[in-house]
Design a protein around this motif. Structure first.
Motif, PDB file in Angstrom:
ATOM      1  N   CYS A  10      -5.516 -15.748   0.586  1.00 39.91           N
ATOM      2  CA  CYS A  10      -5.635 -16.456  -0.687  1.00 39.91           C
ATOM      3  C   CYS A  10      -7.071 -16.348  -1.197  1.00 39.91           C
ATOM      4  N   ARG A  11      -7.219 -16.645  -2.469  1.00 41.76           N
ATOM      5  CA  ARG A  11      -8.541 -16.717  -3.088  1.00 41.76           C
ATOM      6  C   ARG A  11      -8.751 -18.163  -3.523  1.00 41.76           C
ATOM      7  N   ILE A  12      -9.946 -18.679  -3.335  1.00 39.57           N
ATOM      8  CA  ILE A  12     -10.275 -20.056  -3.706  1.00 39.57           C
ATOM      9  C   ILE A  12     -11.222 -20.026  -4.895  1.00 39.57           C
ATOM     10  N   ASP A  13     -10.869 -20.753  -5.930  1.00 34.98           N
ATOM     11  CA  ASP A  13     -11.741 -20.882  -7.103  1.00 34.98           C
ATOM     12  C   ASP A  13     -12.092 -22.349  -7.282  1.00 34.98           C
ATOM     13  N   LEU A  14     -13.375 -22.625  -7.488  1.00 34.89           N
ATOM     14  CA  LEU A  14     -13.848 -23.979  -7.749  1.00 34.89           C
ATOM     15  C   LEU A  14     -13.777 -24.274  -9.240  1.00 34.89           C
ATOM     16  N   GLU A  15     -13.869 -25.556  -9.569  1.00 38.75           N
ATOM     17  CA  GLU A  15     -13.984 -25.936 -10.972  1.00 38.75           C
ATOM     18  C   GLU A  15     -15.216 -25.236 -11.546  1.00 38.75           C
ATOM     19  N   MET A  22     -20.067 -28.242   0.090  1.00 42.48           N
ATOM     20  CA  MET A  22     -20.733 -28.354   1.383  1.00 42.48           C
ATOM     21  C   MET A  22     -19.810 -29.108   2.337  1.00 42.48           C
ATOM     22  N   PRO A  23     -20.025 -28.972   3.642  1.00 39.52           N
ATOM     23  CA  PRO A  23     -19.184 -29.696   4.606  1.00 39.52           C
ATOM     24  C   PRO A  23     -19.116 -31.184   4.276  1.00 39.52           C
ATOM     25  N   GLY A  24     -17.905 -31.711   4.265  1.00 38.21           N
ATOM     26  CA  GLY A  24     -17.689 -33.126   3.954  1.00 38.21           C
ATOM     27  C   GLY A  24     -17.425 -33.404   2.488  1.00 38.21           C
ATOM     28  N   ASP A  25     -17.669 -32.424   1.601  1.00 37.74           N
ATOM     29  CA  ASP A  25     -17.395 -32.607   0.173  1.00 37.74           C
ATOM     30  C   ASP A  25     -15.890 -32.591  -0.088  1.00 37.74           C
ATOM     31  N   HIS A  26     -15.499 -33.279  -1.150  1.00 32.41           N
ATOM     32  CA  HIS A  26     -14.114 -33.258  -1.624  1.00 32.41           C
ATOM     33  C   HIS A  26     -14.119 -32.694  -3.036  1.00 32.41           C
ATOM     34  N   GLY A  57      -6.569 -29.376   3.067  1.00 34.78           N
ATOM     35  CA  GLY A  57      -6.257 -30.003   1.794  1.00 34.78           C
ATOM     36  C   GLY A  57      -4.801 -30.348   1.657  1.00 34.78           C
ATOM     37  N   ILE A  58      -4.456 -30.850   0.490  1.00 33.83           N
ATOM     38  CA  ILE A  58      -3.092 -31.240   0.149  1.00 33.83           C
ATOM     39  C   ILE A  58      -2.749 -30.605  -1.186  1.00 33.83           C
ATOM     40  N   ILE A  59      -1.577 -30.004  -1.271  1.00 36.61           N
ATOM     41  CA  ILE A  59      -1.118 -29.391  -2.525  1.00 36.61           C
ATOM     42  C   ILE A  59      -0.780 -30.497  -3.507  1.00 36.61           C
ATOM     43  N   THR A  60      -1.411 -30.450  -4.675  1.00 36.18           N
ATOM     44  CA  THR A  60      -1.172 -31.477  -5.692  1.00 36.18           C
ATOM     45  C   THR A  60      -0.344 -30.970  -6.858  1.00 36.18           C
ATOM     46  N   ASP A  61      -0.300 -29.640  -7.043  1.00 32.31           N
ATOM     47  CA  ASP A  61       0.467 -29.077  -8.150  1.00 32.31           C
ATOM     48  C   ASP A  61       0.652 -27.586  -7.898  1.00 32.31           C
TER      49      ASP A  61
END
Length: 81
Positions: A10-15, A22-26, A57-61
């Motif tokens: 998979c590819r991850i894209d941030l806002e 960073m570690p611990g960020d949500h 994580g948890i899938i939200t949509d």
């Protein structure tokens, strides 16, 4: 990305306003999977890199499917016009 019984690239894209996590960020992130997989809202997932867990994580949509040309997960820019 690993969830339940499946494992897929998979590819991850941030806002756009976020430069990094960073570690611990949500954060809310967008995942692009190489192929369509069965998933439901609330399903947990794990992101691994080189056999090391780097995120959970948890899938939200679930968004609409897109065509991933030749199995390459490069960033896809959608034409909104």
């Amino acid at each position: 990305m690993f969830s339940g019984t499946w494992n897929i690239a998979c590819r991850i894209d941030l806002e756009p306003s976020m430069e990094m996590l960073m570690p611990g960020d949500h954060a809310d992130v967008f995942l692009t999977l190489l192929e369509g997989m069965v998933m439901v809202k609330g399903q947990q997932f794990t992101i691994r890199e080189n056999n090391v867990t780097v995120a959970t994580g948890i899938i939200t949509d679930a968004m609409h499917a897109i065509d991933v040309p030749n199995g390459k997960l490069g960033k896809i820019v959608l034409d909104t016009n």
